[in-house]
Design an enzyme around this catalytic site. Structure first.
Site, PDB file in Angstrom:
ATOM      1  N   GLU A  45     -15.630 -12.095 -10.682  1.00 48.26           N
ATOM      2  CA  GLU A  45     -16.540 -12.938 -11.246  1.00 48.26           C
ATOM      3  C   GLU A  45     -17.819 -13.530 -10.210  1.00 48.26           C
ATOM      4  OE1 GLU A  45     -13.447 -12.975 -11.743  1.00 48.26           O
ATOM      5  OE2 GLU A  45     -13.079 -12.272 -13.241  1.00 48.26           O
ATOM      6  N   THR A  58     -12.878  -5.653 -13.407  1.00 42.74           N
ATOM      7  CA  THR A  58     -11.614  -6.930 -12.492  1.00 42.74           C
ATOM      8  C   THR A  58     -10.355  -6.040 -13.743  1.00 42.74           C
ATOM      9  OG1 THR A  58     -11.141  -8.771 -14.714  1.00 42.74           O
ATOM     10  CG2 THR A  58     -12.910  -8.900 -12.628  1.00 42.74           C
ATOM     11  N   TRP A 115       2.534 -30.677  -8.682  1.00 37.13           N
ATOM     12  CA  TRP A 115       2.502 -29.140  -8.661  1.00 37.13           C
ATOM     13  C   TRP A 115       3.421 -29.156  -7.335  1.00 37.13           C
ATOM     14  CZ3 TRP A 115      -3.203 -27.986  -9.832  1.00 37.13           C
ATOM     15  CH2 TRP A 115      -3.326 -28.559 -11.158  1.00 37.13           C
ATOM     16  N   LYS A 125       4.884 -26.933 -12.070  1.00 42.38           N
ATOM     17  CA  LYS A 125       4.818 -27.859 -11.876  1.00 42.38           C
ATOM     18  C   LYS A 125       5.971 -28.958 -12.632  1.00 42.38           C
ATOM     19  CE  LYS A 125       0.238 -27.405 -13.894  1.00 42.38           C
ATOM     20  NZ  LYS A 125      -0.312 -26.872 -14.962  1.00 42.38           N
TER      21      LYS A 125
END
Lengths: 546, 546
Positions: free
Chosen positions: A334, A186, A448, A443
């Site tokens: 992944e 990755t 959020w 945040k």
């Protein structure tokens, strides 16, 4: 405990190409080659040459478990490496040639690759690596004798010479299905690239998910154009799913420009194409510029879009101009990569295009084999109500539990879930929508704010070329959004006009506390916004009211 | 050897119903009940009640590995047992209630079942078993309190009472995927029934094959009518594939007559139906008698036919009267059961109905996961040329390697293949056609003559009601065919006319050496020709010229 009495047959990648050779021997693999012309072969050809390749690798001293690297575009020889290397028990390590040379050097050495196969176009790149990748015993150019390049690499081998004289009477070893089959690094925005090590089992199970009606529905009747590169998470598993189903595969080689892709779609009667939004943008631009009529000329029925979000306008253009349905999909290196697919449900029949597009904007629903959950910062499960955003965690037999040669344990949560690093919502029907990257979410007072949603709202302004939102420290709210804008050439825009534009387009408490104009934004090697660098650039910045 | 780094998640049956509850909570399971009315529930309901059932089974002392038997038609409670029993680690043993009571007694005792769940219609059958199945600790009637029968069975339990008060907060155990999940006995024509013991792994892999586009293509958009009973090889895996895909399931209960099946197809808008030829014959007869217009009234698109060969006329009637495509499929109890599916290939597009029907007569092509080979009597591989008939052997992760509590080892050949007992041809595209049962094939001078082909040729004569062909000893040719015929009432037919009729319809050297007329032929409990008994009946017979 009482065990079943079913046969203990391992799930092996070699069984996929054997199946294709038995059941779909005459089905074609069409490749645009680096040498120039279109090349046609069949699954029976690939099967035979793959066995020759495995014989050749054995003769070169490759042993099970060793890593064999590729720097190559999509083509039949690359596909042969998919089966030949993994089939014999070695590990196919596909490298993204677009990475910086230093990253490639790091990756080859970290993986301890013993051989390097590469396309004609990467001779210069490999020459630049000479002397820096000492573990590589030999380099093989994926071409024939007539096209061998003049170059400084000592002992360079030619692919066709290597396999040419070999016997195809190679019997695939019966491996443990958990043996490593392939490796893909990755390219994160932080730290060194990390290797994801797939197994035969995970690759075969993932193929079944891809061939399921409600997965990607890869079947024998499809002609599948793999615009997604074979160095990107195994081309989303398509070389495997193709053999499992006998789908006709079209491999575009290095030519990913709009005209070349359009030509292949037309000439090879492609029914399904897979790729990232960037290549589809190039295709759509070509269609506009050349004033083409894809509806009349193509038989494209579906376009699978992943890698990053498929914009609504893109799904709309494929629907109206191509009569093709955009299948929005989501996954990661992944995850092999398939996580969710945005297919419609039976009760969506009869929706208007507008209503349908609203669904297609979502990343889709988990395929069987992938479990998802949303959690808060403390790891507590959040509801799947389509409203509550949380960290998206995944679990399943083709999801990673660690990185190759990584000392760090504890990658998974106590229930075995992997943190995707994405923030998402999931609705009652299971449709997931990515709202942000975890590290980018702002945040503000325990709530959020999605940086992506703010960026999308900002770029809707006609004078904005690009926009980024990061969290800036705030005494009362911990963090508040800071909007950083690149104006279009000649675009007139002030802080006040920008903020005014956002009113009504996002929740009022999401409105950024400040707007800063810059000439350009930092990007990663793969073209994504480099938010880490951006946060460094603005680390001393103070919000006006903070 | 280097192992992959994918998560070690087992493939468990419980994960299928969990997936359905998360992704398809509102999708319906429609059941015609033994009590009478149509019952509707959802995957979310099944999931919840299945957990209650698992709690109840635990309270009843059922432990992992123990066998729990069912004598039941297709319905939602039976489906709950599929998930509840297997999910908790016990073994679901579905018993065919049409077997002779002595066979059921043998099977229950051989399996050492500890509980017996049964439908209202089988009270009498279970009463007749009382005292003969000492291992069964309790019997449960699959109904509610209001419908509990008056009967002589002591301590009879009521299904709804059993699960009613239980908590649904049951967490499925994380089992080894090779743990036994279910048990199904084959009713062979020789010896005692033999138990095939499936695992969680084999059941989940088999479901993927069923959901693949080129498998049975079970998907969320289908409404699937399971005419195939849930005591026949797990209803061909459909209760699992249904949950994997979120297909809407229609379970017909005990009413398998033409009118009931037709009514369900019409009222529930069934798109796909699965069953054996016998039930389709009843359906077609009903359509004729009632002068129905299925084309106008139904939305049936596909009919999967297995269990025995789908006659060409049946495929034709479904095509012309229903606009439905017959998917001929083949498998066995020992194969979970899916082996081959007769889907068409892309190049078959544009065939005439006649040409298509010729393909549909074949049993089809192996799904990925099943390997097939043809061998001669010595076990030597024969070519797949569509002409050469050989013993059909199969291998794969959902094929059995032995029978439950069977002392005999060596069921598989040295390469791990299981002998299906069928004789078949396979062509270059992989289409397999069963030509005979191995024990029925007539071996004449080293060449094989198909008894089935001869029987089919004979019943084409208008005066023949039924025909059987067996091999009779012959001094020169070892065996020659003997044709045994049941005339239709009033049918006029002589030995000479019969043989003359066969001229030109089969190879000349296949023409039987004699024809014998009888009043009836022996059959097995499941209605198949009982060739073993037939051979016993004719063991002293001598061919005229032998």
């Amino acid at each position: 405990m009482l065990k079943g009495l079913m046969q203990d047959r391992p799930l092996l990648i070699s069984s996929l190409i054997e199946h294709a050779a038995r059941l779909h021997p005459r089905r074609e693999i069409v490749s645009r080659t680096s040498e120039g012309p279109i090349h046609r072969c069949t699954y029976a050809d690939i099967d035979r040459r793959t066995r020759q390749l495995a014989s050749a690798l054995t003769a070169l001293g490759v042993t099970p478990g060793q890593r064999v690297a590729t720097l190559a575009w999509n083509g039949y020889r690359h596909m042969e490496l998919y089966y030949g290397v993994s089939g014999m028990g070695a590990v196919l390590h596909t490298i993204n040639p677009r990475l910086f040379p230093e990253q490639i050097e790091y990756i080859v050495n970290h993986a301890e690759d013993c051989l390097l196969f590469f396309d004609l176009g990467f001779v210069g790149l490999v020459e630049s690596l000479a002397g820096k990748i000492p573990g590589v015993r030999a380099c093989v150019v994926m071409t024939d004798r007539a096209h061998m390049p003049e170059c400084s690499l000592p002992g360079l081998l030619c692919y066709e010479d290597l396999i040419g004289g070999r016997s195809d009477a190679y019997d695939w070893p019966v491996l443990d299905e958990n043996v490593a089959s392939s490796l893909c690094y990755t390219s994160g925005t932080t730290g060194n690239p990390k290797g994801v090590l797939y197994s035969h089992r995970s690759s075969v199970l993932h193929s079944w998910a891809a061939c399921a009606v409600d997965g990607l529905a890869i079947g024998a009747a499809e002609t599948v154009l793999l615009v997604v590169p074979m160095f990107h998470v195994n081309a989303w598993g398509m070389p495997y799913a193709g053999a499992m189903s006998g789908a006709r595969l079209v491999l575009p080689g290095p030519a990913l420009d709009g005209a070349s892709i359009y030509g292949l779609m037309r000439d090879e009667q492609v029914t399904l194409a897979l790729g990232v939004p960037t290549v589809w943008l190039m295709l759509l631009q070509h269609v506009d510029t050349a004033r083409l009529k894809p509806r009349d000329e193509l038989c494209l029925r579906r376009v699978v879009i992943g890698g990053s979000s498929a914009p609504r306008t893109m799904s709309e253009r494929f629907a109206t101009d191509f009569s093709a349905f955009v299948v929005h999909a989501w996954g990661m290196t992944e995850m092999s990569p398939l996580g969710t697919v945005c297919n419609l449900l039976p009760r969506h029949a009869g929706l208007t295009l507008e209503e349908r597009l609203a669904i297609q904007e979502k990343q889709g629903r988990a395929v069987y084999g992938v479990e998802m959950k949303l959690v808060d910062d403390a790891g507590v499960r959040l509801p799947c109500d389509g409203e509550t955003a949380g960290h998206l965690l995944v679990r399943g037999p083709w999801v990673t539990r660690g990185y190759y040669r990584d000392a760090g344990a504890g990658l998974l949560d106590p229930d075995g879930f992997f943190d995707t690093g994405d923030v998402a919502t999931i609705d009652a029907d299971g449709y997931m929508r990515i709202t942000d990257r975890s590290k980018d979410v702002i945040k503000s007072g325990g709530e959020w704010i999605s940086s992506i949603a703010l960026e999308n709202a900002a770029v809707a302004h006609p004078a904005v070329a690009e926009a980024a939102v990061i969290g800036a420290a705030h005494d009362k709210w911990q963090e508040r959004p800071l909007l950083i804008v690149v104006r279009k050439p000649g675009g007139e825009l002030t802080r006040e006009l920008m903020l005014e534009f956002l009113q009504g387009r996002v929740a009022s408490w999401w409105i950024p506390d400040d707007v800063v104009f810059v000439d350009q934004l930092p990007h990663t090697a793969t073209g994504k916004l480099h938010k880490l660098k951006l946060r460094e650039m603005f680390k001393d910045y103070r919000l006006p009211a903070a």
